[in-house]
Design a protein around this motif. Structure first.
Motif, mmCIF file in Angstrom:
data_model
loop_
_atom_site.group_PDB
_atom_site.id
_atom_site.type_symbol
_atom_site.label_atom_id
_atom_site.label_comp_id
_atom_site.label_asym_id
_atom_site.label_seq_id
_atom_site.Cartn_x
_atom_site.Cartn_y
_atom_site.Cartn_z
ATOM 1 N N LEU A 123 54.014 124.031 5.229
ATOM 2 C CA LEU A 123 54.484 122.683 4.898
ATOM 3 C C LEU A 123 53.376 121.869 4.236
ATOM 4 N N ARG A 124 52.147 121.969 4.779
ATOM 5 C CA ARG A 124 51.027 121.235 4.191
ATOM 6 C C ARG A 124 50.781 121.698 2.762
ATOM 7 N N GLU A 125 50.930 123.036 2.521
ATOM 8 C CA GLU A 125 50.710 123.555 1.176
ATOM 9 C C GLU A 125 51.710 122.972 0.193
ATOM 10 N N TYR A 126 52.946 122.790 0.648
ATOM 11 C CA TYR A 126 53.998 122.300 -0.240
ATOM 12 C C TYR A 126 53.885 120.799 -0.497
ATOM 13 N N PHE A 127 53.709 120.012 0.560
ATOM 14 C CA PHE A 127 53.731 118.565 0.406
ATOM 15 C C PHE A 127 52.350 117.964 0.201
ATOM 16 N N GLY A 128 51.296 118.715 0.407
ATOM 17 C CA GLY A 128 49.960 118.146 0.337
ATOM 18 C C GLY A 128 49.552 117.607 1.695
ATOM 19 N N SER A 129 48.356 117.077 1.789
ATOM 20 C CA SER A 129 47.868 116.552 3.057
ATOM 21 C C SER A 129 48.593 115.261 3.399
ATOM 22 N N LYS A 130 48.464 114.859 4.665
ATOM 23 C CA LYS A 130 49.120 113.632 5.109
ATOM 24 C C LYS A 130 48.332 112.395 4.665
ATOM 25 N N GLN A 158 50.326 110.686 -8.464
ATOM 26 C CA GLN A 158 50.777 111.818 -7.659
ATOM 27 C C GLN A 158 52.008 112.495 -8.264
ATOM 28 N N VAL A 159 52.095 113.822 -8.076
ATOM 29 C CA VAL A 159 53.318 114.567 -8.359
ATOM 30 C C VAL A 159 54.072 114.689 -7.044
ATOM 31 N N TRP A 160 55.288 114.153 -7.012
ATOM 32 C CA TRP A 160 56.042 114.025 -5.768
ATOM 33 C C TRP A 160 56.934 115.234 -5.534
ATOM 34 N N PRO A 161 57.358 115.475 -4.271
ATOM 35 C CA PRO A 161 58.120 116.687 -3.965
ATOM 36 C C PRO A 161 59.557 116.652 -4.457
ATOM 37 N N THR A 162 60.039 117.845 -4.789
ATOM 38 C CA THR A 162 61.442 118.087 -5.067
ATOM 39 C C THR A 162 61.972 119.000 -3.975
ATOM 40 N N THR A 215 49.363 95.288 3.875
ATOM 41 C CA THR A 215 49.034 96.677 3.560
ATOM 42 C C THR A 215 50.343 97.421 3.342
ATOM 43 N N VAL A 216 50.517 97.988 2.155
ATOM 44 C CA VAL A 216 51.790 98.587 1.781
ATOM 45 C C VAL A 216 51.541 99.972 1.180
ATOM 46 N N HIS A 217 52.337 100.938 1.617
ATOM 47 C CA HIS A 217 52.304 102.274 1.041
ATOM 48 C C HIS A 217 53.726 102.699 0.701
ATOM 49 N N THR A 218 53.843 103.627 -0.235
ATOM 50 C CA THR A 218 55.153 104.128 -0.615
ATOM 51 C C THR A 218 55.074 105.624 -0.873
ATOM 52 N N ALA A 219 56.233 106.279 -0.854
ATOM 53 C CA ALA A 219 56.351 107.696 -1.187
ATOM 54 C C ALA A 219 57.719 107.928 -1.803
ATOM 55 N N PHE A 220 57.809 108.989 -2.627
ATOM 56 C CA PHE A 220 59.040 109.313 -3.336
ATOM 57 C C PHE A 220 59.369 110.793 -3.168
ATOM 58 N N ALA A 221 60.636 111.126 -3.323
ATOM 59 C CA ALA A 221 61.085 112.520 -3.369
ATOM 60 C C ALA A 221 62.424 112.551 -4.098
ATOM 61 N N THR A 222 62.811 113.716 -4.574
ATOM 62 C CA THR A 222 64.107 113.859 -5.239
ATOM 63 C C THR A 222 64.707 115.215 -4.928
ATOM 64 N N ASP A 223 66.019 115.312 -5.056
ATOM 65 C CA ASP A 223 66.695 116.608 -5.045
ATOM 66 C C ASP A 223 67.370 116.864 -6.397
ATOM 67 N N PHE A 274 55.121 99.922 -16.285
ATOM 68 C CA PHE A 274 55.657 101.116 -15.638
ATOM 69 C C PHE A 274 54.807 102.335 -16.006
ATOM 70 N N GLN A 275 54.676 103.253 -15.035
ATOM 71 C CA GLN A 275 53.933 104.489 -15.240
ATOM 72 C C GLN A 275 54.814 105.679 -14.869
ATOM 73 N N PRO A 276 54.492 106.884 -15.374
ATOM 74 C CA PRO A 276 55.347 108.049 -15.094
ATOM 75 C C PRO A 276 55.517 108.330 -13.606
ATOM 76 N N LEU A 277 56.753 108.661 -13.238
ATOM 77 C CA LEU A 277 57.082 109.115 -11.888
ATOM 78 C C LEU A 277 57.381 110.606 -12.009
ATOM 79 N N ARG A 278 56.463 111.433 -11.529
ATOM 80 C CA ARG A 278 56.525 112.877 -11.751
ATOM 81 C C ARG A 278 56.937 113.605 -10.484
ATOM 82 N N PHE A 279 57.809 114.601 -10.653
ATOM 83 C CA PHE A 279 58.270 115.422 -9.534
ATOM 84 C C PHE A 279 57.987 116.894 -9.815
#
Length: 247
Positions: A1-8, A15-19, A55-63, A225-230
């Motif tokens: 799982l760590r290999e796929y999603f990267g470290s916590k 960042q390149v976000w998960p699909t 303090t704000v953080h965000t994360a993205f994912a897509t299917d 706006f900047q690229p949102l990469r998956f």
């Protein structure tokens, strides 16, 4: 799982976000909680800096058919007085997180904004700067969202919990992406910025993921706006990692 999603740990905004195979209300938090997070660090002019900014953080994912986004917010005060009924909710005056985007399937200068209060009240518009209109009830109802604060109004500012979260799933129709297009396809040229604001909080603030070069707060700047990469994965890889998430 760590290999796929990267470290916590926390990652930069490029960042390149998960699909993954499928994003659902039942799975989206597991996917995004396992992903890395990126911080919103660009404080806009006019923000109250006499106290620590949120303090704000965000994360993205897509299917491919849906876009998942989650915000983690630490701030001193929360407010959620806007209502969904009766026209345009002024969610930007509450404790509010926002996702703005454009892509190659839109016309010149066109973009979409999804602005969500800390209890899930949604405002979404489409158009060009200065000429925009609501996406309507059908689109609003198609956007699933969930807040750790629940859905009850917060009519007066009150002390915030240590952290609150807001998760949303945006179907590609709400993003004006056609049924034959995949959200993870780099040819879509998906661009975005993400924000946190609170115009009527005791300590108003305007914070962005990517820099906005203005002299006063203005999130309606597609030039920021900047690229949102998956990532791209074959079907077997997606099934494997979804099974790991389910464990």
């Amino acid at each position: 799982l760590r290999e796929y999603f990267g470290s916590k740990g926390l990652m930069s905004a490029d960042q390149v976000w998960p699909t993954v195979a499928t994003l659902t209300p039942e799975s989206v938090d597991s996917v995004l909680d396992a992903s890395t997070r990126t911080a919103l660090t660009n404080v806009q002019p006019g923000s109250d800096t006499a106290v620590p900014t949120p303090t704000v953080h965000t994360a993205f994912a897509t299917d491919g058919d849906r876009l998942g986004v989650k915000f983690w917010v630490r701030e001193s005060t929360v407010l959620a007085a806007s209502r969904q009924e009766g026209g345009t909710p002024e969610v930007w005056t509450d404790s509010c997180v926002e996702f703005f985007c454009s892509h190659g399937g839109l016309g010149p200068g066109e973009y979409l904004n999804f602005e969500i209060s800390c209890i899930g009240i949604l405002l979404t518009h489409f158009g060009v700067k200065g000429d925009r209109s609501s996406q309507g009830d059908d689109v609003q109802e198609s956007v699933w969202r969930q807040s750790s604060l629940g859905t009850a109004a917060i009519d007066e500012p009150r002390q915030a919990p240590d952290e609150w979260t807001l998760t949303a799933i945006l179907p590609k129709a709400a993003l004006k992406v056609g049924p034959d297009h995949n959200l993870s396809d780099p040819e879509l040229k998906l661009l975005c910025n993400a924000y946190k604001c609170g115009d009527k909080l005791p300590n108003p603030h305007w914070i962005s993921l990517h820099p906005v070069q203005t002299e006063s707060p203005d999130f309606h700047r597609p030039d920021s706006f900047q690229p949102l990469r998956f990532e791209h994965h074959d079907a077997n890889h997606l099934k494997l990692n979804d099974s790991v998430l389910a464990q």
